[in-house]
Structure formats: structure tokens, C-alpha cells
Design a protein around this motif. Structure first.
Motif, short mmCIF file in Angstrom:
data_model
loop_
_atom_site.label_atom_id
_atom_site.label_comp_id
_atom_site.label_asym_id
_atom_site.label_seq_id
_atom_site.Cartn_x
_atom_site.Cartn_y
_atom_site.Cartn_z
N SER A 1 -4.37 -6.86 -3.55
CA SER A 1 -3.18 -6.41 -4.27
C SER A 1 -2.26 -5.59 -3.36
O SER A 1 -1.05 -5.75 -3.38
CB SER A 1 -3.60 -5.58 -5.48
OG SER A 1 -2.47 -5.16 -6.19
N ARG A 2 -2.84 -4.73 -2.54
CA ARG A 2 -2.06 -3.90 -1.61
C ARG A 2 -1.33 -4.78 -0.59
O ARG A 2 -0.16 -4.55 -0.28
CB ARG A 2 -2.97 -2.90 -0.93
CG ARG A 2 -2.28 -1.79 -0.20
CD ARG A 2 -3.23 -0.70 0.28
NE ARG A 2 -4.50 -1.19 0.85
CZ ARG A 2 -5.68 -1.05 0.26
NH1 ARG A 2 -5.80 -0.43 -0.90
NH2 ARG A 2 -6.77 -1.52 0.84
N LEU B 1 16.97 -12.73 -4.37
CA LEU B 1 15.62 -12.60 -3.81
C LEU B 1 15.22 -11.14 -3.65
O LEU B 1 14.04 -10.81 -3.77
CB LEU B 1 15.53 -13.32 -2.47
CG LEU B 1 15.49 -14.84 -2.57
CD1 LEU B 1 15.57 -15.47 -1.18
CD2 LEU B 1 14.24 -15.31 -3.29
N ILE B 2 16.18 -10.26 -3.39
CA ILE B 2 15.88 -8.82 -3.33
C ILE B 2 15.32 -8.37 -4.67
O ILE B 2 14.31 -7.66 -4.74
CB ILE B 2 17.14 -8.01 -2.96
CG1 ILE B 2 17.50 -8.23 -1.49
CG2 ILE B 2 16.95 -6.53 -3.25
CD1 ILE B 2 18.86 -7.70 -1.11
N ILE B 3 15.95 -8.80 -5.74
CA ILE B 3 15.50 -8.42 -7.08
C ILE B 3 14.12 -9.01 -7.37
O ILE B 3 13.22 -8.31 -7.83
CB ILE B 3 16.52 -8.87 -8.14
CG1 ILE B 3 17.83 -8.10 -7.95
CG2 ILE B 3 15.98 -8.68 -9.55
CD1 ILE B 3 18.99 -8.65 -8.74
N VAL B 4 13.94 -10.29 -7.07
CA VAL B 4 12.68 -10.98 -7.36
C VAL B 4 11.52 -10.35 -6.59
O VAL B 4 10.48 -10.00 -7.18
CB VAL B 4 12.78 -12.49 -7.04
CG1 VAL B 4 11.43 -13.16 -7.09
CG2 VAL B 4 13.74 -13.16 -8.00
N PHE B 5 11.68 -10.18 -5.28
CA PHE B 5 10.60 -9.61 -4.48
C PHE B 5 10.36 -8.15 -4.84
O PHE B 5 9.22 -7.68 -4.81
CB PHE B 5 10.89 -9.74 -2.98
CG PHE B 5 10.64 -11.12 -2.44
CD1 PHE B 5 9.40 -11.71 -2.57
CD2 PHE B 5 11.63 -11.82 -1.78
CE1 PHE B 5 9.16 -12.98 -2.07
CE2 PHE B 5 11.40 -13.08 -1.28
CZ PHE B 5 10.17 -13.67 -1.43
N LEU C 1 12.89 -5.84 2.16
CA LEU C 1 13.57 -5.15 3.25
C LEU C 1 14.29 -6.14 4.16
O LEU C 1 15.42 -5.89 4.58
CB LEU C 1 12.56 -4.32 4.05
CG LEU C 1 13.13 -3.50 5.19
CD1 LEU C 1 14.08 -2.43 4.66
CD2 LEU C 1 12.00 -2.86 5.97
N VAL C 2 13.64 -7.27 4.46
CA VAL C 2 14.26 -8.30 5.30
C VAL C 2 15.54 -8.81 4.63
O VAL C 2 16.57 -8.99 5.30
CB VAL C 2 13.27 -9.45 5.56
CG1 VAL C 2 13.97 -10.66 6.15
CG2 VAL C 2 12.15 -8.99 6.48
N GLN D 1 3.66 -7.24 1.39
CA GLN D 1 4.40 -8.43 1.78
C GLN D 1 5.70 -8.56 0.98
O GLN D 1 6.75 -8.88 1.55
CB GLN D 1 3.55 -9.68 1.56
CG GLN D 1 2.47 -9.88 2.56
CD GLN D 1 1.65 -11.13 2.29
OE1 GLN D 1 2.07 -12.00 1.53
NE2 GLN D 1 0.48 -11.21 2.89
N CYS D 2 5.62 -8.31 -0.30
CA CYS D 2 6.82 -8.41 -1.14
C CYS D 2 7.87 -7.37 -0.75
O CYS D 2 9.05 -7.67 -0.68
CB CYS D 2 6.46 -8.28 -2.62
SG CYS D 2 5.60 -9.71 -3.27
#
Length: 69
Positions: free
Chosen positions: A53-54, A11-15, A65-66, A59-60
Motif C-alpha cells: 500500500s505504501r 491526471l493530477i486529480i486522478v493520481f 508530482l511529475v 507511486q501515485c
């Protein structure tokens, strides 16, 4: 390895990638937001695409970071 660690790493990679796409494409990435692309061109022009977009970029990166933490 733990399945939780693997899923967080994925998920780190995806986000991170999605956040980067929104960061690079800026206003043009607004069409990737769910539901925005289905609006008519007149309705799309009523919205601030740069802000959309910002917000998605932020959010991503927050989710990235989470997952890192």
C-alpha cells in the motif's frame, strides 16, 4: 486551452485521489492492487500489505508530482 494541459490536470486529480485512498486505507488498500485480490487468503498473508500500500501511494504521488511539473 491545450489538450495536453487538460489531460495533465485530469491526471493530477486522478493520481492524487488514488494516492490519498492508499494513504488513508493503509493495509486495507492492498486489495485494490491489480492481481493481489485474486490470490488466495493464504498467499495474501505471505505478503507485507502495508508495504504494498505504501509503495502504491508513493507511486501515485510521484506521478502527481511529475504531472504538476
Amino acid at each position: 486551452m491545450n489538450i495536453g494541459f487538460i489531460s495533465c490536470a485530469l491526471l493530477i486529480i486522478v493520481f492524487g485521489v488514488i494516492g490519498s485512498v492508499f494513504g488513508v486505507l493503509k493495509e486495507r488498500a492492498a486489495i485494490l492492487v491489480s492481481g493481489f485480490n485474486s490470490l488466495s487468503k493464504e498467499e495474501q498473508n505471505k505478503y507485507d500489505k502495508a508495504s504494498i500500500s505504501r509503495d502504491m501511494r508513493n507511486q501515485c504521488f510521484i506521478w502527481t508530482l511529475v504531472m504538476v511539473i
